[in-house]
Motif scaffolding. Structure first.
Motif, mmCIF file in Angstrom:
data_model
loop_
_atom_site.group_PDB
_atom_site.id
_atom_site.type_symbol
_atom_site.label_atom_id
_atom_site.label_comp_id
_atom_site.label_asym_id
_atom_site.label_seq_id
_atom_site.Cartn_x
_atom_site.Cartn_y
_atom_site.Cartn_z
ATOM 1 N N LYS A 21 44.140 11.946 14.448
ATOM 2 C CA LYS A 21 43.862 11.568 15.843
ATOM 3 C C LYS A 21 44.905 12.181 16.773
ATOM 4 C CE LYS A 21 41.619 7.194 14.718
ATOM 5 N NZ LYS A 21 41.710 5.730 14.773
ATOM 6 N N LEU A 22 46.166 12.162 16.337
ATOM 7 C CA LEU A 22 47.232 12.765 17.138
ATOM 8 C C LEU A 22 47.003 14.263 17.301
ATOM 9 C CD1 LEU A 22 49.958 12.552 18.627
ATOM 10 C CD2 LEU A 22 51.083 12.820 16.390
ATOM 11 N N ALA A 23 46.657 14.947 16.223
ATOM 12 C CA ALA A 23 46.407 16.395 16.298
ATOM 13 C C ALA A 23 45.273 16.707 17.266
ATOM 14 C CB ALA A 23 46.081 16.934 14.901
ATOM 15 N N THR A 24 44.222 15.915 17.216
ATOM 16 C CA THR A 24 43.076 16.119 18.107
ATOM 17 C C THR A 24 43.474 15.885 19.562
ATOM 18 O OG1 THR A 24 41.541 15.515 16.347
ATOM 19 C CG2 THR A 24 40.729 15.343 18.621
ATOM 20 N N ALA A 25 44.233 14.819 19.804
ATOM 21 C CA ALA A 25 44.661 14.495 21.173
ATOM 22 C C ALA A 25 45.654 15.527 21.708
ATOM 23 C CB ALA A 25 45.256 13.094 21.211
ATOM 24 N N LEU A 26 46.554 16.026 20.870
ATOM 25 C CA LEU A 26 47.507 17.048 21.305
ATOM 26 C C LEU A 26 46.782 18.322 21.711
ATOM 27 C CD1 LEU A 26 50.375 16.672 18.673
ATOM 28 C CD2 LEU A 26 50.413 15.935 21.076
ATOM 29 N N ALA A 27 45.726 18.686 20.982
ATOM 30 C CA ALA A 27 44.962 19.893 21.310
ATOM 31 C C ALA A 27 44.379 19.805 22.714
ATOM 32 C CB ALA A 27 43.854 20.106 20.279
ATOM 33 N N SER A 32 44.406 26.280 28.653
ATOM 34 C CA SER A 32 43.080 26.818 28.324
ATOM 35 C C SER A 32 43.127 28.082 27.468
ATOM 36 C CB SER A 32 42.291 27.083 29.603
ATOM 37 O OG SER A 32 42.965 28.038 30.403
ATOM 38 N N ASP A 33 44.234 28.792 27.435
ATOM 39 C CA ASP A 33 44.323 30.010 26.631
ATOM 40 C C ASP A 33 44.853 29.751 25.217
ATOM 41 O OD1 ASP A 33 46.907 29.432 27.588
ATOM 42 O OD2 ASP A 33 47.504 31.540 27.483
ATOM 43 N N VAL A 34 44.959 28.478 24.835
ATOM 44 C CA VAL A 34 45.469 28.108 23.508
ATOM 45 C C VAL A 34 44.426 27.253 22.795
ATOM 46 C CG1 VAL A 34 47.291 26.918 22.238
ATOM 47 C CG2 VAL A 34 47.851 28.187 24.322
ATOM 48 N N ILE A 35 44.112 27.652 21.561
ATOM 49 C CA ILE A 35 43.159 26.903 20.743
ATOM 50 C C ILE A 35 43.892 26.349 19.527
ATOM 51 C CG2 ILE A 35 41.106 27.063 19.293
ATOM 52 C CD1 ILE A 35 40.138 29.287 21.108
ATOM 53 N N PHE A 36 43.802 25.039 19.341
ATOM 54 C CA PHE A 36 44.344 24.375 18.162
ATOM 55 C C PHE A 36 43.187 24.186 17.175
ATOM 56 C CE2 PHE A 36 47.627 23.636 21.103
ATOM 57 C CZ PHE A 36 48.734 23.077 20.479
ATOM 58 N N THR A 37 43.318 24.706 15.973
ATOM 59 C CA THR A 37 42.265 24.615 14.965
ATOM 60 C C THR A 37 42.803 23.896 13.730
ATOM 61 O OG1 THR A 37 41.341 26.702 15.738
ATOM 62 C CG2 THR A 37 40.638 25.942 13.563
ATOM 63 N N GLN A 38 42.216 22.738 13.416
ATOM 64 C CA GLN A 38 42.627 22.000 12.226
ATOM 65 C C GLN A 38 42.037 22.673 10.990
ATOM 66 O OE1 GLN A 38 42.158 17.700 12.436
ATOM 67 N NE2 GLN A 38 42.488 17.743 14.662
ATOM 68 N N LEU A 73 51.083 24.456 13.453
ATOM 69 C CA LEU A 73 51.523 23.119 13.827
ATOM 70 C C LEU A 73 51.286 22.183 12.653
ATOM 71 C CD1 LEU A 73 52.493 20.988 15.865
ATOM 72 C CD2 LEU A 73 50.117 20.798 16.649
ATOM 73 N N PHE A 74 52.358 21.527 12.220
ATOM 74 C CA PHE A 74 52.276 20.519 11.169
ATOM 75 C C PHE A 74 52.247 19.152 11.848
ATOM 76 C CE2 PHE A 74 54.506 24.134 9.297
ATOM 77 C CZ PHE A 74 53.853 24.300 8.079
ATOM 78 N N VAL A 75 51.195 18.377 11.606
ATOM 79 C CA VAL A 75 51.066 17.023 12.149
ATOM 80 C C VAL A 75 50.924 16.119 10.935
ATOM 81 C CG1 VAL A 75 49.811 15.500 13.708
ATOM 82 C CG2 VAL A 75 49.866 17.966 14.161
ATOM 83 N N THR A 76 51.983 15.370 10.649
ATOM 84 C CA THR A 76 51.984 14.717 9.346
ATOM 85 C C THR A 76 52.613 13.332 9.340
ATOM 86 O OG1 THR A 76 52.628 15.035 7.025
ATOM 87 C CG2 THR A 76 54.166 15.847 8.694
ATOM 88 N N PRO A 77 52.050 12.464 8.498
ATOM 89 C CA PRO A 77 52.723 11.199 8.254
ATOM 90 C C PRO A 77 53.917 11.438 7.338
ATOM 91 C CG PRO A 77 50.773 11.334 6.870
ATOM 92 C CD PRO A 77 50.798 12.566 7.748
ATOM 93 N N GLU A 78 54.608 10.387 7.060
ATOM 94 C CA GLU A 78 55.735 10.428 6.131
ATOM 95 C C GLU A 78 55.381 9.516 4.966
ATOM 96 O OE1 GLU A 78 59.903 8.240 6.460
ATOM 97 O OE2 GLU A 78 59.830 10.039 7.720
ATOM 98 N N TYR A 79 55.422 10.054 3.754
ATOM 99 C CA TYR A 79 55.158 9.263 2.557
ATOM 100 C C TYR A 79 56.450 9.178 1.759
ATOM 101 C CZ TYR A 79 50.080 9.887 3.264
ATOM 102 O OH TYR A 79 48.796 9.892 3.766
ATOM 103 N N ILE A 159 45.763 10.992 24.514
ATOM 104 C CA ILE A 159 47.081 10.367 24.501
ATOM 105 C C ILE A 159 47.121 9.329 25.614
ATOM 106 C CG2 ILE A 159 49.562 10.741 24.811
ATOM 107 C CD1 ILE A 159 48.451 11.918 22.177
ATOM 108 N N GLY A 160 47.597 8.131 25.272
ATOM 109 C CA GLY A 160 47.667 7.045 26.249
ATOM 110 C C GLY A 160 48.685 7.319 27.343
ATOM 111 N N GLU A 161 48.542 6.594 28.424
ATOM 112 C CA GLU A 161 49.378 6.780 29.622
ATOM 113 C C GLU A 161 50.874 6.696 29.312
ATOM 114 O OE1 GLU A 161 50.090 7.952 33.252
ATOM 115 O OE2 GLU A 161 48.040 7.667 32.556
#
Length: 183
Positions: A21-27, A32-38, A73-79, A159-161
């Motif tokens: 969800k964070l990766a999607t919201a950050l994108a 407009s000239d940048v594309i984030f692709t998961q 871009l690495f968007v990751t939890p911590e295990y 992303i929330g306010e």
């Protein structure tokens, strides 16, 4: 206008992953000239050096997508205070065989969210050790250890306010980093 492509590796396979969800919201915060692709990493076999000479089609696809990207871009939890196994597996596949890494020279960003107060700080530090070895210039400042609270996302998944200004600044800094190192 030149298009900048960022390959996004999400370190969680969970359907309701906070980090996906964070990766999607950050994108959505990107210019407009940048594309984030998961990129898909859930279909990769477990890494086995014996397979380096005959990599699976899913590994070849991942490496091709990474090579075509301007940055990663690495968007990751911590295990367990480190990097999730699924992400480490993807990194091992895409960086092998030795000398044929799809990561070399790719400008990297590292971010993650967790319900805990320190976000993903320790996992990110381990990932920074890995990106250093992989020869990836990695954005060090600003750091972003995101605590996943109820208001992190709005009803539409943006992303929330309360976090928007900070995370917009982070995305802007990362995009500038990628463009600086891609030039």
């Amino acid at each position: 206008m030149t298009q900048t492509t960022i390959a996004v590796l999400v370190g969680s396979l969970r359907r309701e992953s906070i980090n996906r969800k964070l990766a999607t919201a950050l994108a959505r915060l990107a210019p407009s000239d940048v594309i984030f692709t998961q990129l898909e990493i859930g279909d990769l076999p477990l890494y086995d050096q014996d397979d380096d000479a005959n990599q699976a089609d899913s590994v070849k696809r991942l490496k091709s997508e990474l090579l075509a990207a301007t940055g990663v871009l690495f968007v990751t939890p911590e295990y367990n205070r480190s990097v999730p196994g699924v992400l480490k597996n993807a990194i091992d596949h895409a960086s092998r065989p030795y000398g044929k890494s799809a990561f070399a020279k790719k400008p990297a960003g590292i971010i993650g969210a967790s319900p805990g107060a320190i976000g993903t700080a320790l996992g990110q530090q381990h990932l920074r050790n890995i990106t250093a070895y992989l020869d990836m210039p990695t954005l060090n400042q600003p750091e972003a250890f995101v605590q996943a609270k109820d208001d992190l996302f709005d009803a539409d998944g943006n992303i929330g306010e309360g976090s928007r200004k900070f995370l917009q600044g982070w995305v802007d800094a990362y995009v500038a980093w990628v463009k600086k190192h891609a030039a």
